[in-house]
Design a protein around this motif. Structure first.
Motif, mmCIF file in Angstrom:
data_model
loop_
_atom_site.group_PDB
_atom_site.id
_atom_site.type_symbol
_atom_site.label_atom_id
_atom_site.label_comp_id
_atom_site.label_asym_id
_atom_site.label_seq_id
_atom_site.Cartn_x
_atom_site.Cartn_y
_atom_site.Cartn_z
ATOM 1 N N LEU A 36 0.827 -1.217 0.000
ATOM 2 C CA LEU A 36 0.000 0.000 0.000
ATOM 3 C C LEU A 36 0.858 1.262 0.000
ATOM 4 O O LEU A 36 0.489 2.273 -0.607
ATOM 5 N N VAL A 37 1.983 1.200 0.682
ATOM 6 C CA VAL A 37 2.900 2.348 0.685
ATOM 7 C C VAL A 37 3.405 2.618 -0.727
ATOM 8 O O VAL A 37 3.459 3.769 -1.181
ATOM 9 N N HIS A 38 3.749 1.555 -1.439
ATOM 10 C CA HIS A 38 4.240 1.724 -2.811
ATOM 11 C C HIS A 38 3.138 2.224 -3.736
ATOM 12 O O HIS A 38 3.396 3.044 -4.626
ATOM 13 N N VAL A 39 1.927 1.737 -3.539
ATOM 14 C CA VAL A 39 0.808 2.198 -4.365
ATOM 15 C C VAL A 39 0.582 3.695 -4.163
ATOM 16 O O VAL A 39 0.432 4.456 -5.127
ATOM 17 N N THR A 40 0.559 4.108 -2.902
ATOM 18 C CA THR A 40 0.367 5.533 -2.603
ATOM 19 C C THR A 40 1.507 6.370 -3.156
ATOM 20 O O THR A 40 1.292 7.453 -3.725
ATOM 21 N N ALA A 41 2.732 5.877 -2.990
ATOM 22 C CA ALA A 41 3.900 6.606 -3.493
ATOM 23 C C ALA A 41 3.850 6.734 -5.011
ATOM 24 O O ALA A 41 4.199 7.791 -5.569
ATOM 25 N N ALA A 42 3.412 5.678 -5.682
ATOM 26 C CA ALA A 42 3.313 5.735 -7.144
ATOM 27 C C ALA A 42 2.262 6.745 -7.574
ATOM 28 O O ALA A 42 2.459 7.514 -8.526
ATOM 29 N N GLY A 45 -3.906 -0.047 -8.052
ATOM 30 C CA GLY A 45 -2.975 -0.525 -7.032
ATOM 31 C C GLY A 45 -3.677 -1.205 -5.873
ATOM 32 O O GLY A 45 -3.237 -2.268 -5.402
ATOM 33 N N LEU A 46 -4.771 -0.604 -5.418
ATOM 34 C CA LEU A 46 -5.525 -1.206 -4.316
ATOM 35 C C LEU A 46 -6.148 -2.536 -4.737
ATOM 36 O O LEU A 46 -6.177 -3.489 -3.956
ATOM 37 N N LEU A 47 -6.632 -2.593 -5.969
ATOM 38 C CA LEU A 47 -7.218 -3.837 -6.466
ATOM 39 C C LEU A 47 -6.163 -4.935 -6.550
ATOM 40 O O LEU A 47 -6.397 -6.076 -6.145
ATOM 41 N N PHE A 48 -4.986 -4.591 -7.060
ATOM 42 C CA PHE A 48 -3.893 -5.563 -7.165
ATOM 43 C C PHE A 48 -3.472 -6.043 -5.780
ATOM 44 O O PHE A 48 -3.265 -7.237 -5.549
ATOM 45 N N ASP A 49 -3.349 -5.099 -4.855
ATOM 46 C CA ASP A 49 -2.912 -5.455 -3.499
ATOM 47 C C ASP A 49 -3.958 -6.306 -2.781
ATOM 48 O O ASP A 49 -3.622 -7.255 -2.067
ATOM 49 N N LEU A 50 -5.235 -5.983 -2.975
ATOM 50 C CA LEU A 50 -6.306 -6.761 -2.344
ATOM 51 C C LEU A 50 -6.298 -8.202 -2.844
ATOM 52 O O LEU A 50 -6.350 -9.150 -2.039
ATOM 53 N N ASN A 51 -6.217 -8.371 -4.165
ATOM 54 C CA ASN A 51 -6.181 -9.719 -4.719
ATOM 55 C C ASN A 51 -4.956 -10.487 -4.236
ATOM 56 O O ASN A 51 -5.038 -11.679 -3.905
#
Length: 213
Positions: A53-59, A157-163
């Motif tokens: 999630l940190v990487h998703v937010t940073a991206a 990103g959230l969808l990828f991380d959730l899956n």
């Protein structure tokens, strides 16, 4: 399409294929599941997911792009992550060598669930390869004229991380069941500790020598 995202079905399928592919995160989850049961594996999966999630937010905020563009920043983060991985691996090997762990017949070891979560989180956050992955993979499914590329980044990103987290939780549960069937023999626990410690040291060295393409 929502947020200017296209080919969402292809993104989900591609993401699932990437998530189920064996890698260091999966190895860590399997090892913790064998040590601490399903609870330990699930906590490890949640720690890894939180780090993503940190990487998703940073991206989404463009920070990862700055990291990728700055050779100095990239090297600093890379070496910090490598040092942390090697530190964890060395502690695992030394703890077993010195007999610091509690009775191998107990499902709980000296390592706590908080430590398991923190290790999964930090190792993911300090891995610049994860940042580069999101920067390379996610934009392929975002329209150039998307109304808000930040929202599109966050959504994908959230969808990828959730899956990925759901898959890792399933891996943790299955690994714990297999470990129970095999039994908690002392030799098996020693092997798990040695394997995890060696794996972290190997990953640290590999991260230290990693060069951007």
């Amino acid at each position: 399409m929502m947020f200017g995202v296209h080919d969402l079905e292809l993104f989900i399928v591609s993401g699932l294929i990437l998530n189920i592919s064996p890698g260091p995160d999966m190895a860590y989850i399997i090892g913790r599941s064998a040590q601490l049961g399903s609870k330990g594996g699930i906590v490890a999966a949640l720690g890894i997911g939180a780090g993503a999630l940190v990487h998703v937010t940073a991206a989404a905020l463009g920070i990862s792009a700055l990291l990728a563009a700055s050779a100095t920043a990239f090297t600093v983060v890379k070496l910090a992550g490598a040092a942390y991985l090697i530190y964890i691996g060395a502690r695992m090997l030394l703890a077993r060598k010195n007999g610091a762990a509690v009775d191998a017949g107990s499902p709980m070891r000296l390592v706590t669930l908080a430590q398991v979560f923190r290790q999964g989180f930090i190792t993911n956050v300090l891995n610049p390869k994860v940042a580069l992955f999101f920067l390379a993979f996610l934009p392929q499914f975002i329209d150039t004229d998307a109304p808000s590329k930040m929202q599109a980044f966050l959504f994908l990103g959230l969808l990828f991380d959730l899956n990925g987290t759901l898959w890792n939780i399933l891996v943790a549960w299955a690994s714990a069941r297999i470990a129970r069937l095999v039994g908690r023999a002392r030799r098996l626990q020693h092997g798990i500790d040695r394997t995890l410690g060696t794996l972290f040291i190997y990953l640290g060295i590999r991260l230290a020598v990693f060069q951007r393409g």
